[in-house]
Design a protein around this motif. Structure first.
Motif, PDB file in Angstrom:
ATOM      1  N   GLU A 195     -46.277 -37.840-111.286  1.00  0.00           N
ATOM      2  CA  GLU A 195     -45.329 -37.280-110.220  1.00  0.00           C
ATOM      3  C   GLU A 195     -46.293 -36.584-109.190  1.00  0.00           C
ATOM      4  OE1 GLU A 195     -41.887 -35.311-108.700  1.00  0.00           O
ATOM      5  OE2 GLU A 195     -42.559 -36.960-109.550  1.00  0.00           O
TER       6      GLU A 195
ATOM      7  N   GLU B 199     -42.631 -32.500-114.068  1.00  0.00           N
ATOM      8  CA  GLU B 199     -42.422 -34.139-114.359  1.00  0.00           C
ATOM      9  C   GLU B 199     -41.319 -34.713-113.190  1.00  0.00           C
ATOM     10  OE1 GLU B 199     -43.662 -32.118-118.326  1.00  0.00           O
ATOM     11  OE2 GLU B 199     -41.958 -31.855-116.769  1.00  0.00           O
ATOM     12  N   PHE B 200     -40.611 -33.592-112.669  1.00  0.00           N
ATOM     13  CA  PHE B 200     -39.476 -33.912-111.680  1.00  0.00           C
ATOM     14  C   PHE B 200     -39.471 -32.775-110.810  1.00  0.00           C
ATOM     15  CE2 PHE B 200     -34.876 -34.412-110.380  1.00  0.00           C
ATOM     16  CZ  PHE B 200     -34.998 -35.341-109.536  1.00  0.00           C
TER      17      PHE B 200
END
Length: 259
Positions: free
Chosen positions: A131, A102-103
């Protein structure tokens, strides 16, 4: 006794970042690899391998990252678990980085290929696909891959039954392949599926080690002892004259392009 989970429990809520910390040693030694044909189809048409930058997300100990690097691809292996990164074997074309699906902490439009091998079901799908869309160069490729245990093979079917029983039907067992979010996302187009067969040769130590790499199986107490007894019996039933058994997987590869 293992915890009993509601059937609808999202897997990304079950501590995916740290749940493999005590399994890294087993993971690097006993997890299955992937068939060469699967890597072929992922890279087909993307250009010269040495010019490609791939982000392997949820890379674990780098099993798939190494398969890509051995083809000459430059790989950024994103793995949030420090124990898994530490257990990974080094390769000159692989750079391990701390990050999540997600990041990822990668720049916009910075990679030619994003891969997820045996990991997508642990991610928050909406945030993850957004993402992936952000970091991929248009019209670069996304590859989501699973080794699904072949339920038409007698040994593999019995192995799966033992695992389900020992894990109290952990939700990952029923959602190992969770491709639905990819099929409906607005971020990727031209989704297609390819399937291949892969056989993993194991002795008794390997069979038990393969099971111990699974994050939701017990490692102590009566349940662990029963699990080991079950695998010993399974091994004796199916071993060949050389002392090996063979786990059979159907490797599914889903490919898509950035919208």
């Amino acid at each position: 006794m293992s915890q009993i989970y509601p059937e609808t429990t999202p897997l990304h809520t079950l501590n995916p970042l740290n749940r493999f910390s005590d399994r890294a040693e087993y993971y690097v030694k006993f997890r299955p690899s992937y068939p060469a044909d699967a890597i072929d189809i992922i890279l087909k048409g993307l250009g010269e391998n040495s010019q490609l930058v791939a982000a392997d997300i949820g890379a674990g100990t780098g099993i798939a990252s190494r398969l890509l690097a051995e083809r000459g691809v430059n790989v950024i292996a994103i793995e949030p678990n420090a124990a898994m990164r530490k257990a990974a074997k080094p390769h000159p074309l692989i750079e391990f980085r701390d990050g999540t699906a997600e990041f990822t902490q990668l720049p916009d439009n910075s990679v030619d290929l994003v891969t997820c091998f045996q990991a997508f079901h642990w991610f928050n799908p909406e945030a993850t696909l957004l993402e992936f869309h952000r970091i991929l160069k248009p019209p670069a490729r996304l590859a989501v891959v699973w080794n699904n245990r072949d339920q038409e093979d007698a040994l593999t079917t019995e192995y799966s039954r033992i695992v389900r029983e020992a894990s109290n039907n952990h939700p990952a067992e029923s959602r190992m392949q969770s491709v639905e979010p990819l099929l409906v996302t607005p971020y990727f187009i031209n989704i297609r599926e390819y399937n291949f067969t892969y056989r993993q040769q194991l002795d008794l130590t390997g069979l038990i080690g393969r099971a111990m790499s699974v994050s939701y199986l017990p490692r102590e107490g009566w349940a662990y002892k029963q699990l080991i007894n079950n695998f010993q019996e399974l091994y004796q039933r199916f071993r060949d004259e050389s002392g090996f058994i063979y786990m059979v997987y159907r490797t599914s590869v889903h490919l898509g392009e950035k919208q």
